[in-house]
Design a protein around this motif. Structure first.
Motif: not given
Lengths: 723, 272
Positions: A43-44, A46-48, A50-51, A54-55, A58
């Protein structure tokens, strides 16, 4: 695809780290800790990841949008929310508002506008909501009814979607492996206005608007609705298990099966889809076992490894159901159980098997994982287009209470979606449509009419206030919606319906009328035929009818066995039928049955007009095409009592069943129509309506609205012309 | 307590004996797989499966949410925050089953540790045998008797400050030997293994307490109150190689047991 790659990458990195980098002492944990650790680590990670992505992306996306996306002029509107209450009737609204029972609707009306919303002809959900989405009439979006005909065979097709088999298969033993995906094609023409919003970078949430299956790509999220099939590919097939053999027989909309009770145990099979992976295409089943506790009026259903405790008169939760097609392939569905009776006889209702939104057998949302997201976040939900089981009640396999419970459970699922989406949409467009308003009025309208034939053997007062309760409940929901919106000046809130409601107490069999008047002839010289025209002599038949909308001429060269020459002969025949039909009188009441009968070109001018019926009868209140004629049957009598619970309808003269429009922003002109919705919403965002749209913004009083690029007659004039 | 530990140790002796003739990693892999499977079942019945499933569903949803709003940074950061919070909640659901499986897993790990962490002495290897005695024992009275197969290379070396007597021993012939320590009339033995067999090894014997009984199951602890407080020696580290890569047994155990658990969780119907 990206997500799958991310997961693979994560595993590789993690295992590498453990094998080569970690100190042995760090690994001094057992599998228990390992399970938790790995899951959390994933979770950690994939979350980080993707973050980070994304950044990183963007600025690129921002520049891309800046260069390539159209930009609407600045307006004072950031957000438009449309709550669609299918079938919400203006007359009922006015009545209950006058009685002070709808304070929130009253507040919305006082703040902005409350008006009737003119609907389209035919006034049916698939047709009207298509006009809502596209801003054009049926002859331009090609939706005239739920069903369309194949003129070569006179057999029906679903009007909105084509679902075809896989074109190529690989045969291995008893299996035939699909080499590709089945063809699922939307037959609605034109384009929904949220595609245009997307071109301007405006994000849209489209929840359960009809005729959005298969889902189309656009800048936003979409959950499909009406015409999404169940797992069997039908528009909803219930299964009813009973120990009472006298109850078993043919059923519309479902299957009745006899089960045996042995002691306190009843066993059966849930009937799934046919197995398209085998040559035999046998029906897939999942067994169930019910252990009954008569004393407690409850039972435990042993199903798919789960034990489901259930009381009589209660629905189970959605139960996930895997149908094994072989070779490790499973098709996932959702069912609910409902025990109708457990006294002398045991009676179990099983809902139509919904496509599981978490493991969809076919895409029901855009993007495809949106339904997965909603299901994981808000829980399982009904996905079938017509998920309130009206046929279950028509066939009396469920009673009024069971129907209402089912309807409100489904409504609550939609509510959760609406309020969740409202939290997410700070800028952009959101529409969420509710079906329950339509279904309850369809099934309980009979309690508003004394002596409705459907209530002949029932207590006429038992559910007399059910429609009032429905309106009050919608008012309460709108209160919560308005609380969320508060006095946000940049949000425009609208409540609308696609049509209103009228009584349906007499069914008119247009085929029987055609037989009686010599336009339809049977091979056996009789007056009746079975469903889908079995027994009709096409070589002598000049006209026929099916579905809920109109009459088709048997035109030579167009129909498979046509005998009527196109041109003068057809025109004369149409005129003759029109005049005779307009004079039709109900022998029971002496009332005229039709307000008008329209020729296609009197109503439609678009490129798909020829796909509609040749004649469109505008029934007066109380009358509608009969159930039998809708499936291509002819019966001895032309007009008969409607004895089904489905007792309210809107498939009649569209002028007497307008919908409603509440808007937090005042309308600039009167007489808004459902086709105007799309142009008006585009206008709120400062976007010009495209030239093809017939609808015009009702937030502008002048004829040159924001998007005026083609001269169209205003809605008032259109109506006069149409009428 | 000791009989239980003995029985558990015996069970592992029998299990390991099945793989005696094979590469040590094979036995370790099989035990890891069995452990993974058993712990998975234990996890199933000691955890709140519904809550774990719900928490995991939420986590997945929030991760999907990040992808649903690619142009909306506010929505993305919000989804990330919610995913991390849901993850923390998931971790709290993992605590009760973790506590339950902790003890049996530690017991299994100790059994594996006494077999896979060290290897027996090989002929020619030298090791120090250290005996610690009570303060009142005269170090001069402490003697060691080594059987044939082991050679005492040095006389006793007395470390008065530590109450310790040391001998240097050399392994000569493969076998399992008991050396005898005599301290002022109290006699205790210590097992020393020479050879290549995969067997349990005890590097020390300490006086009995709950921890030593469970943490050093290869040899019976010294009796409480004995003037001999500890007998200790050092075995060489066991090195396991797979495809030329040196692997620590703990890593093999961890990876195999966890991956097997993940692989069969669908079959067993467990949310982890």
């Amino acid at each position: 695809m990206f997500f799958r790659h991310t997961r693979v990458l994560a595993w590789v990195v993690m295992l590498t780290a453990i094998f080569f980098c970690a100190d042995p002492a760090e690994a001094y944990i057992g599998p228990g800790a390992g399970f938790a650790f790995l899951s959390s680590f994933m979770v950690l990670f994939v979350t980080f990841l993707l973050a980070f992505v994304s950044i990183l992306l963007w600025p690129i996306r921002f520049v891309w949008k800046l260069i390539f996306k159209k930009r609407p002029p600045k307006t004072d509107v950031d957000r438009v929310i449309v709550v669609g209450l299918d079938g919400f009737d203006p007359n009922q609204c006015k009545k209950f508002m006058a009685e002070g029972k709808l304070p929130h609707f009253q507040k919305l009306a006082d703040q902005g506008t409350f008006d009737e919303l003119q609907t389209v002809f035919p006034a049916m959900s698939p047709v009207a909501w298509s006009s809502f989405a596209t801003g054009v009439d049926p002859s331009r979006h090609n939706q005239f009814d739920f069903l369309n005909r194949d003129p070569r065979t006179y057999l029906p097709d679903l009007a909105s979607v084509f679902i075809g088999p896989v074109s190529r298969v690989l045969n291995i033993g008893k299996y035939k492996l699909p080499l590709g995906k089945p063809v699922v094609r939307l037959l609605r023409k034109s384009q929904p206005f949220w595609k245009i919003l997307g071109e301007y970078g405006i994000f849209s949430h489209i929840l359960r608007v009809p005729i959005t299956f298969p889902p189309e790509k656009h800048n936003g999220l979409l959950l499909s609705a009406m015409c999404v099939p169940d797992i069997k590919g039908s528009q909803g097939t219930f299964t009813y298990y009973t120990t009472d053999e006298s109850e078993v027989g043919a059923a519309t909309g479902g299957v009745r099966r006899v089960v045996k009770r042995s002691g306190n145990v009843v066993e059966g099979d849930i009937l799934g889809p046919s197995n398209s992976m085998t040559r035999e295409e046998e029906e897939l089943t999942v067994p169930f076992k019910v252990t009954i506790d008569d004393a407690k009026q409850s039972a435990v259903i042993d199903y798919n490894g789960e034990k489901i405790p259930l009381k009589q008169g209660e629905y189970s939760e959605w139960i996930r159901t895997p149908f094994s097609a072989g070779l490790g392939v499973k098709v996932w569905g959702l069912v609910r159980f409902y025990i109708m009776e457990m006294g002398e006889h045991f009676k179990l209702y099983v809902s139509p098997i919904q496509i599981d939104p978490e493991k969809p057998a076919m895409p029901i949302s855009h993007p495809t994982f949106y339904s997965i997201y909603l299901s994981k976040l808000l829980g399982s939900f009904a996905t079938l287009g017509f998920c309130e089981d009206t046929w279950g009640l028509n066939e009396r396999v469920i009673d009024e209470d069971a129907f209402l419970k089912q309807t409100w459970i489904t409504h609550e699922e939609r509510e959760r979606m609406l309020f969740h989406s409202m939290e997410q949409v700070k800028k952009g467009f959101l529409v969420c449509r509710f079906d329950g308003t339509d279904r309850v009025q369809h099934m309980f309208q009979r309690y508003l009419m004394d002596g409705h034939p459907a209530n002949a053997k029932l207590d006429e007062n038992a559910y007399r206030d059910e429609i009032e309760k429905l309106y009050v409940r919608m008012d309460e929901m709108m209160g919560r919606v308005m609380d969320k919106v508060k006095d946000d000046k940049k949000t425009v809130l609208m409540v609308m319906s696609d049509h209103g409601f009228a009584h349906f107490s007499r069914g008119v069999n247009l085929n029987s009328w055609l037989v009686e008047n010599g336009y339809m002839v049977m091979k056996d010289g009789g007056k009746t035929c079975k469903d889908w025209f079995r027994g009709v002599d096409w070589e002598k038949t000049k006209a026929y009818s099916f579905g809920l909308v109109g009459i088709y001429l048997n035109i030579k060269g167009r129909e498979g066995q046509g005998i009527v020459e196109a041109g003068e002969e057809a025109a004369a025949l149409r005129q003759e039928i029109k005049e005779k039909l307009e004079a039709l009188v109900d022998p029971k009441t002496g009332a005229k049955v039709m307000n008008d009968v329209f020729k296609t070109e009197e109503i439609y001018t678009g490129p798909y007009a020829q796909n509609g019926p040749d004649l469109l009868p505008a029934f007066d209140e109380h009358y509608r095409q009969s159930w039998e004629a809708a499936v291509g049957k002819a019966e001895p009598d032309v007009i008969i009592d409607n004895v089904k619970a489905w007792s309210g309808d809107h498939c009649l003269d569209w002028r007497i069943v307008p919908g409603v429009l509440f808007s937090s922003r005042k309308l600039a002109r009167k007489n808004p129509g459902i086709m105007d919705m799309s142009a008006s919403i585009l206008d709120l965002f400062g976007i010009q309506r495209p030239a093809y749209m017939l609808g015009r913004s009702f937030f502008r009083v002048d004829s040159s609205d924001a998007g005026q690029t083609e001269k169209q007659s205003p809605p008032e004039e259109r109506e006069v012309a149409n009428a | 307590m000791w009989p239980i530990v003995q029985a558990f140790t015996k069970f592992f002796d029998l299990l390991i004996a099945l793989f005696q003739s094979m590469h040590p990693i094979i036995g370790l892999t099989v035990i890891s797989i069995l452990t993974g499977a058993v712990m998975l079942v234990v996890w199933k019945y000691t955890s709140n499966q519904k809550a774990i499933a719900a928490a995991k569903a939420k986590i997945s949803a929030y991760i999907l949410e990040i992808r649903l709003f690619p142009d909306d940074m506010r929505a993305q950061f919000s989804a990330q925050r919610k995913a991390l919070l849901a993850n923390a909640k998931y971790m709290t659901y993992a605590v009760p089953p973790l506590l339950v499986v902790l003890l049996p897993v530690v017991a299994i790990l100790v059994q594996l540790d006494v077999r896979y962490q060290r290897k027996p002495l090989e002929p020619g290897d030298v090791t120090l045998l250290k005996v610690k005695v009570a303060e009142e024992v005269d170090l001069a009275s402490v003697t060691l008797d080594a059987p044939a197969g082991l050679v005492m290379e040095t006389a006793a070396m007395r470390v008065v400050a530590e109450d310790e007597v040391d001998w240097r021993l050399r392994a000569d012939t493969p076998g399992e030997y008991d050396v005898t320590v005599n301290a002022g009339g109290t006699v205790e033995t210590k097992r020393i293994v020479v050879g290549e067999r995969l067997t349990k090894l005890a590097e020390f014997r300490e006086q009995s307490n709950f921890l030593t009984i469970w943490m050093a199951p290869a040899e019976k602890p010294l009796p409480k109150g004995s003037p001999i407080q500890e007998i200790r020696l050092t075995y060489p580290e066991r090195e396991m190689k797979l495809a030329g890569i040196s692997l620590h047994w703990l890593l093999v155990f961890f990876v195999v047991s966890v991956l097997f658990g993940f692989a069969i969780k669908g079959v067993v119907g467990v949310e982890v």
